[in-house]
Design a protein around this motif. Structure first.
Motif, PDB file in Angstrom:
ATOM      1  N   SER A  29       0.832  -1.214   0.000  1.00 44.85           N
ATOM      2  CA  SER A  29       0.000   0.000   0.000  1.00 44.85           C
ATOM      3  C   SER A  29       0.861   1.255   0.000  1.00 44.85           C
ATOM      4  O   SER A  29       0.564   2.218  -0.712  1.00 44.85           O
ATOM      5  N   LYS A  30       1.916   1.248   0.785  1.00 45.75           N
ATOM      6  CA  LYS A  30       2.825   2.396   0.840  1.00 45.75           C
ATOM      7  C   LYS A  30       3.443   2.658  -0.535  1.00 45.75           C
ATOM      8  O   LYS A  30       3.481   3.796  -1.008  1.00 45.75           O
ATOM      9  N   LEU A  31       3.911   1.606  -1.185  1.00 45.20           N
ATOM     10  CA  LEU A  31       4.524   1.760  -2.509  1.00 45.20           C
ATOM     11  C   LEU A  31       3.518   2.271  -3.534  1.00 45.20           C
ATOM     12  O   LEU A  31       3.846   3.118  -4.358  1.00 45.20           O
ATOM     13  N   ARG A  32       2.313   1.758  -3.463  1.00 41.14           N
ATOM     14  CA  ARG A  32       1.278   2.173  -4.424  1.00 41.14           C
ATOM     15  C   ARG A  32       0.797   3.596  -4.153  1.00 41.14           C
ATOM     16  O   ARG A  32       0.702   4.420  -5.062  1.00 41.14           O
ATOM     17  N   ASN A  33       0.467   3.878  -2.902  1.00 42.70           N
ATOM     18  CA  ASN A  33      -0.171   5.151  -2.562  1.00 42.70           C
ATOM     19  C   ASN A  33       0.804   6.318  -2.433  1.00 42.70           C
ATOM     20  O   ASN A  33       0.519   7.414  -2.913  1.00 42.70           O
ATOM     21  N   GLU A  34       1.933   6.104  -1.778  1.00 39.72           N
ATOM     22  CA  GLU A  34       2.874   7.207  -1.558  1.00 39.72           C
ATOM     23  C   GLU A  34       3.813   7.431  -2.741  1.00 39.72           C
ATOM     24  O   GLU A  34       4.209   8.557  -3.015  1.00 39.72           O
ATOM     25  N   PHE A  35       4.186   6.344  -3.415  1.00 40.78           N
ATOM     26  CA  PHE A  35       5.190   6.469  -4.482  1.00 40.78           C
ATOM     27  C   PHE A  35       4.641   6.149  -5.863  1.00 40.78           C
ATOM     28  O   PHE A  35       5.371   6.203  -6.846  1.00 40.78           O
ATOM     29  N   ASN A  36       3.363   5.745  -5.935  1.00 46.42           N
ATOM     30  CA  ASN A  36       2.698   5.461  -7.201  1.00 46.42           C
ATOM     31  C   ASN A  36       3.454   4.406  -8.024  1.00 46.42           C
ATOM     32  O   ASN A  36       3.650   4.565  -9.220  1.00 46.42           O
ATOM     33  N   LEU A  37       3.894   3.348  -7.361  1.00 44.48           N
ATOM     34  CA  LEU A  37       4.660   2.291  -8.022  1.00 44.48           C
ATOM     35  C   LEU A  37       3.789   1.062  -8.282  1.00 44.48           C
ATOM     36  O   LEU A  37       2.907   0.733  -7.490  1.00 44.48           O
ATOM     37  N   THR A  38       4.054   0.387  -9.382  1.00 46.80           N
ATOM     38  CA  THR A  38       3.350  -0.834  -9.722  1.00 46.80           C
ATOM     39  C   THR A  38       3.844  -1.949  -8.808  1.00 46.80           C
ATOM     40  O   THR A  38       5.023  -2.296  -8.825  1.00 46.80           O
ATOM     41  N   THR A  39       2.937  -2.480  -8.016  1.00 48.36           N
ATOM     42  CA  THR A  39       3.293  -3.439  -6.980  1.00 48.36           C
ATOM     43  C   THR A  39       2.357  -4.643  -7.029  1.00 48.36           C
ATOM     44  O   THR A  39       1.147  -4.480  -7.142  1.00 48.36           O
ATOM     45  N   ILE A  40       2.942  -5.829  -6.956  1.00 53.75           N
ATOM     46  CA  ILE A  40       2.156  -7.063  -6.950  1.00 53.75           C
ATOM     47  C   ILE A  40       2.368  -7.767  -5.618  1.00 53.75           C
ATOM     48  O   ILE A  40       3.504  -7.947  -5.182  1.00 53.75           O
ATOM     49  N   LEU A  41       1.275  -8.147  -5.003  1.00 56.43           N
ATOM     50  CA  LEU A  41       1.312  -8.915  -3.761  1.00 56.43           C
ATOM     51  C   LEU A  41       0.540 -10.204  -4.007  1.00 56.43           C
ATOM     52  O   LEU A  41      -0.636 -10.175  -4.369  1.00 56.43           O
ATOM     53  N   ASP A  42       1.212 -11.330  -3.854  1.00 61.46           N
ATOM     54  CA  ASP A  42       0.606 -12.629  -4.091  1.00 61.46           C
ATOM     55  C   ASP A  42      -0.401 -12.941  -2.989  1.00 61.46           C
ATOM     56  O   ASP A  42      -0.040 -12.998  -1.815  1.00 61.46           O
ATOM     57  N   LEU A  43      -1.652 -13.128  -3.352  1.00 61.32           N
ATOM     58  CA  LEU A  43      -2.689 -13.428  -2.372  1.00 61.32           C
ATOM     59  C   LEU A  43      -3.022 -14.916  -2.328  1.00 61.32           C
ATOM     60  O   LEU A  43      -3.888 -15.340  -1.584  1.00 61.32           O
TER      61      LEU A  43
END
Length: 100
Positions: A29-43
């Motif tokens: 969430s931090k990477l996506r929201n604060e830095f606008n980075l494409t991030t994948i989290l395996d669920l």
């Protein structure tokens, strides 16, 4: 535009065990929201090896591996996938470590 999107780094956030998922979600969430980075989290709760294989298949630039020690120190193991190297990084220093 498309060209800009292609140049963005792709980051996999990889929790080692169920206990690290909450922290992994915080990191993603931090990477996506604060830095606008494409991030994948395996669920799917796959193994570390399976998640690393997937990050390779997706041609990711970085993997952030999160285990018990990383959570206790409020950091991640930052793997530079193209360079085959890694180092521990505090969460607060993550953005500058990704782009140095």
């Amino acid at each position: 535009n498309q060209k800009e999107l292609a140049s963005e780094p792709l980051i996999f956030v990889i929790p080692i065990a169920e206990e690290q998922y909450e922290f992994a979600i915080k990191v993603a969430s931090k990477l996506r929201n604060e830095f606008n980075l494409t991030t994948i989290l395996d669920l799917q709760r796959r193994s570390l090896k399976a998640q690393l294989r997937e990050s390779d298949k997706q041609n990711a630039d970085f993997a952030l591996v999160i285990g018990e020690e990383e959570v206790s120190k409020n950091g991640v193991m930052l793997k530079f996938l193209k360079e085959k190297r890694q180092n521990f990084v505090l969460l607060e220093d993550l953005n500058k470590s990704l782009f140095k």
